[in-house]
Design a protein around this motif. Structure first.
Motif, PDB file in Angstrom:
ATOM      1  N   ASN A  26     -63.389  10.976  82.197  1.00  0.00           N
ATOM      2  CA  ASN A  26     -64.838  10.911  82.048  1.00  0.00           C
ATOM      3  C   ASN A  26     -65.430  11.442  83.352  1.00  0.00           C
ATOM      4  N   GLU A  28     -68.515  11.935  84.302  1.00  0.00           N
ATOM      5  CA  GLU A  28     -69.836  11.396  84.665  1.00  0.00           C
ATOM      6  C   GLU A  28     -70.937  12.460  84.674  1.00  0.00           C
ATOM      7  N   GLN A  78     -64.986  13.651  78.817  1.00  0.00           N
ATOM      8  CA  GLN A  78     -66.160  12.964  78.275  1.00  0.00           C
ATOM      9  C   GLN A  78     -67.352  13.222  79.193  1.00  0.00           C
ATOM     10  N   GLU A  79     -68.538  13.163  78.588  1.00  0.00           N
ATOM     11  CA  GLU A  79     -69.815  13.365  79.267  1.00  0.00           C
ATOM     12  C   GLU A  79     -70.013  14.812  79.721  1.00  0.00           C
ATOM     13  N   VAL A 115     -67.916  14.954  73.883  1.00  0.00           N
ATOM     14  CA  VAL A 115     -66.510  15.014  74.261  1.00  0.00           C
ATOM     15  C   VAL A 115     -66.042  16.459  74.155  1.00  0.00           C
ATOM     16  N   HIS A 157     -65.316   8.900  72.829  1.00  0.00           N
ATOM     17  CA  HIS A 157     -66.237   8.303  73.796  1.00  0.00           C
ATOM     18  C   HIS A 157     -67.113   7.351  73.004  1.00  0.00           C
ATOM     19  N   GLY A 191     -59.390   8.828  75.688  1.00  0.00           N
ATOM     20  CA  GLY A 191     -60.783   8.994  76.058  1.00  0.00           C
ATOM     21  C   GLY A 191     -61.353   7.718  76.650  1.00  0.00           C
ATOM     22  N   ASP A 192     -62.685   7.667  76.678  1.00  0.00           N
ATOM     23  CA  ASP A 192     -63.415   6.515  77.191  1.00  0.00           C
ATOM     24  C   ASP A 192     -63.835   5.668  75.995  1.00  0.00           C
ATOM     25  N   ASP A 268     -60.826   3.527  79.984  1.00  0.00           N
ATOM     26  CA  ASP A 268     -60.199   4.762  79.507  1.00  0.00           C
ATOM     27  C   ASP A 268     -58.770   4.412  79.086  1.00  0.00           C
ATOM     28  N   SER A 322     -66.785  11.118  90.144  1.00  0.00           N
ATOM     29  CA  SER A 322     -67.151  10.449  88.901  1.00  0.00           C
ATOM     30  C   SER A 322     -66.982   8.953  89.092  1.00  0.00           C
ATOM     31  N   HIS A 324     -65.403   7.189  86.968  1.00  0.00           N
ATOM     32  CA  HIS A 324     -64.124   6.888  86.319  1.00  0.00           C
ATOM     33  C   HIS A 324     -62.998   7.614  87.056  1.00  0.00           C
TER      34      HIS A 324
END
Length: 333
Positions: A26, A28, A78-79, A115, A157, A191-192, A268, A322, A324
């Motif tokens: 992820n 961010e 992600q993001e 995603v 996500h 994924g998240d 995650d 990020s 994560h």
């Protein structure tokens, strides 16, 4: 001589097999510089927040550094705001010395962030719609040919914990329904998930989240628990309707990729199918699951996340990565 060397390398590959490293990160909020009207306020291009070509370039370079250092063959993201942001990241990763020829992003629904997937292997992809609501992000389903076998990869996500567990269960049910349709196949869910790997334990006393009588998407719907006990790697050999969360490969103190109020959470995940532990063909490489925790990803005890100044006027500083940490695992074929 050259032909003989190439032949020897080819034969060695046949004898020993090959491995693929699959990661998830992820990043961010990677937004591009085109105004679409869906941006978060702080990512409106060229506003007082200073989300501009300079800060965008720094964000791309920082995230690309992380990915190039992991050296994955396939990475779920992600993001990501847009296809343009994904392409710009892909180009920056190539400048860092790591090339992904293939890519996909879930663009069928105009959610604020999406995603995506980068790969060294050809991809056949489609989007799995959870619901029509923009509160739910589509899931990417990718089919990858590895040797003589196919691997299905699902990039997730799920809804953040601004919403109750029932919302994450909605995503889990859509995913599980698709897995039931596929049957006994090699799959990786990653994924998240916005769910701890032991969400059934950590959230049960939180009334705001627990509107499902203790049932969770990641544990009960995806079947990473059975009879309220965690599914183990060895359990995979005796079940067809269960899955193994790779966090259990690490010591308990290391099972986190995100921090909330100083407490580590495994939001995650990489979750594998029973078929990836049957001793035949495509297999998870036991002990290969890791959290990527290079020193530069930390500031003291905190994750070195993308930094926004709290001083007025609030703005992006161009520092950090990020909120994560990436995780990854290897598979042999």
């Amino acid at each position: 001589m050259k032909r003989a060397l190439l032949l020897a390398l080819f034969l060695a590959t046949l004898l020993t097999g090959a491995e693929v490293k699959i990661a998830t990160y992820n990043v961010e909020n990677l937004f591009d510089l085109t105004y679409s009207g869906h941006e978060y306020e702080e990512y409106i291009p060229n506003s007082s927040w200073q989300w501009n070509s300079d800060t965008y370039r720094k964000k791309l370079k920082n995230i690309a550094r992380v990915i190039a250092d992991i050296k994955p063959d396939i990475i779920a993201l992600q993001e990501i705001e847009s296809l343009q942001a994904l392409k710009d990241l892909k180009a920056q990763i190539q400048r860092e010395g790591h090339y992904f020829p293939y890519y996909a992003i879930a663009t069928a629904k105009e959610t604020t962030v999406k995603v995506a997937l980068l790969s060294k292997h050809p991809l056949q992809t489609q989007e799995l719609r959870v619901t029509a609501s923009y509160q739910y992000r589509n899931i990417i389903e990718a089919k990858v040919q590895l040797g003589s076998e196919k691997l299905y990869i699902f990039v997730n996500h799920w809804k953040s914990k601004s919403g109750p567990e029932s919302m994450r269960i909605t995503s889990a049910k859509a995913l599980k329904q698709r897995l039931n349709t596929l049957g006994d196949v090699n799959y990786v869910l990653l994924g998240d998930f916005n769910s701890d790997y032991i969400e059934n334990v950590t959230f049960s006393k939180k009334r705001k989240l627990n509107n499902t009588d203790g049932i969770t998407g990641i544990n009960h719907i995806l079947k990473t628990t059975a009879h309220n006990e965690a599914v183990t790697y060895d359990d995979l050999k005796g079940c067809t309707n269960c899955a193994f969360n790779l966090w259990y490969e690490l010591p308990k103190k290391q099972r986190w990729s995100h921090k909330y109020r100083g407490r580590g959470e495994g939001l995650d995940s990489i979750i594998i199918a029973p078929k990836l532990a049957d001793g035949k063909g495509l297999e998870y490489v036991r002990g290969s699951f890791q959290k990527f925790d290079a020193p530069y990803l930390f500031k003291k005890d905190a994750i070195n996340r993308w930094e926004r100044s709290r001083k007025y006027p609030k703005h992006h500083t161009g520092r950090g990565y990020s909120d994560h940490l990436p995780i990854y695992a290897e598979f042999s074929y």
